[in-house]
Scaffold this active site. Structure first.
Site, mmCIF file in Angstrom:
data_model
loop_
_atom_site.group_PDB
_atom_site.id
_atom_site.type_symbol
_atom_site.label_atom_id
_atom_site.label_comp_id
_atom_site.label_asym_id
_atom_site.label_seq_id
_atom_site.Cartn_x
_atom_site.Cartn_y
_atom_site.Cartn_z
ATOM 1 N N CYS A 60 1.002 -1.227 -0.178
ATOM 2 C CA CYS A 60 -0.482 0.291 -0.168
ATOM 3 C C CYS A 60 0.475 1.196 -0.191
ATOM 4 C CB CYS A 60 -0.805 0.372 1.017
ATOM 5 S SG CYS A 60 -1.605 1.497 1.196
ATOM 6 N N CYS A 87 -0.152 4.038 1.734
ATOM 7 C CA CYS A 87 -0.114 3.588 3.513
ATOM 8 C C CYS A 87 1.111 4.153 4.144
ATOM 9 C CB CYS A 87 -0.071 2.160 4.401
ATOM 10 S SG CYS A 87 -2.317 1.481 3.262
ATOM 11 N N ASP A 88 2.173 3.566 2.692
ATOM 12 C CA ASP A 88 3.674 3.826 3.599
ATOM 13 C C ASP A 88 4.800 4.338 2.950
ATOM 14 O OD1 ASP A 88 3.070 1.045 5.788
ATOM 15 O OD2 ASP A 88 3.207 0.230 4.117
#
Ligand code: NAP
Length: 311
Positions: free
Chosen positions: A134, A137-138
């Site tokens: 993701c 997200c990261d």
């Protein structure tokens, strides 16, 4: 066991919430299991430009907030738990979450799909330590770093484009020499000066498990068989998705690929009163808007089923 519900909905992506909105507005008082990580795949997405109604696009998480608020406005009862088992051979149908069993006359399955992984031991060990599925997200953790994305579809292009805003450079590794992604996404990726492509190659090993962080990858060229190592700080796997149907194995008919089998043109599964909507049954379109569309279909079909069998 509490009262028998008219409709239980399992899953909280666009399909689940749309089913809830329709079922609630039809006075079916739906009970919805949204799971511990609610919202489905759009929670892991950046800009969604193709969901109608949002001229300038909208990010995935706020879009799902809107879905949720709309379902709650019509008094959908929401339980933030994962369903752990079902028994569709019994009547009423049984859904188990935590240590509680819930009974229902109809169930709408909208459990979606999850990111596929390469299946490497090193991938498992380094997940969250440089390996991710993701970018939204990261990606933040890889500012000005060397990033690699695996895959040749729209997801891979989307991840690469997002990561190109953050990283020093982004290499896309694809196992063939042509992309599966849509033309518009391909063009955007080809035009981006930070994105480079490594063709006909697969990731054979992620380095360095001993150091507990991603330091590089070993690639194999599938045509020549040549192996090479490349320094990489972050590895994003974007090779598609698998339907979240394990819970229903042995309960309803699945296709060999794991997708729930439905009567074509409907959301009816092999068990009367059980309907499947969204990506858990859709291997063709897999879009938020088609998921929402089948969520609507499932709620209408559940309503008709209840009228025919329980009125
Ligand atoms: P996808 O279209 O199935 O593409 C998966 C990619 O990963 C393919 O290029 C495939 O290679 C590669 N792949 C699969 N397994 C692999 C493995 N074990 N090792 C290495 N490579 C592997 O999946 P997706 O990109 O997630 O897209 C799914 C659907 O969502 C599509 O319909 C897509 O259009 C849609 N989507 C749209 C957008 C958008 O419009 N913004 C964004 C994301 C997704 P091959 O090509 O060789 O099979």
């Amino acid at each position: 066991m509490a009262t028998v519900r008219k409709v239980i909905i399992i899953g909280s992506g666009p399909a689940g919430y749309t089913a809830a909105i329709y079922a609630a507005r039809a006075n079916l008082s739906p009970l919805m299991f949204i799971g511990v990580q609610w919202g489905g795949q759009l929670m892991l997405t950046t800009l969604v430009e193709n969901y109608p109604g949002f001229v300038d696009g909208i990010d995935g998480p706020p879009l799902m907030e809107i879905f949720r608020k709309q379902a709650e406005r019509f008094n959908t009862e929401i339980i933030p738990e994962d369903v752990t088992a079902v028994d569709f051979r019994r009547r009423p149908l049984v859904v188990i979450a935590g240590d509680q069993a819930y009974e229902a006359l109809t169930v709408i399955v909208a459990t979606g799909a999850s990111a596929k992984l390469l299946g490497l031991e090193s991938e498992k060990k380094l997940m969250g330590r440089g390996v991710s599925t993701c970018a939204t997200c990261d990606g933040f953790f890889f500012k000005d770093k060397n990033i690699m994305v695996v895959g040749g579809g729209d997801s891979a292009m989307e991840e690469a484009l997002y990561l190109a805003r953050l990283g020093r450079k982004v290499e896309v590794v694809h196992r063939r020499d042509t992309l599966r992604a849509s033309k518009i996404m391909q063009e955007r990726a080809f035009k981006n000066s930070k994105i480079e492509f490594i063709w006909d190659s697969t990731v054979e090993e992620i380095l360095d498990v001993d150091k507990g962080m991603v330091r590089g990858v070993r690639l194999r060229n599938v045509t020549s068989g040549d192996r090479s190592e490349r320094p990489v700080d972050g590895l994003f796997i974007a090779i598609g998705h698998e339907p979240n149907s394990q819970l229903f194995r042995g309960q309803i008919d699945l296709l060999p690929t794991g997708y729930i089998k439905v009567v074509p043109g409907t959301t009816q599964t092999s068990v009367p009163g059980v309907f499947a909507a969204g990506d858990v049954q859709d291997f063709t379109y897999r879009q938020a808007v088609t998921a929402a569309g089948t969520g609507c279909m499932a709620a209408l079909e559940a309503e008709r089923y209840l009228e025919a069998h329980h009125s």
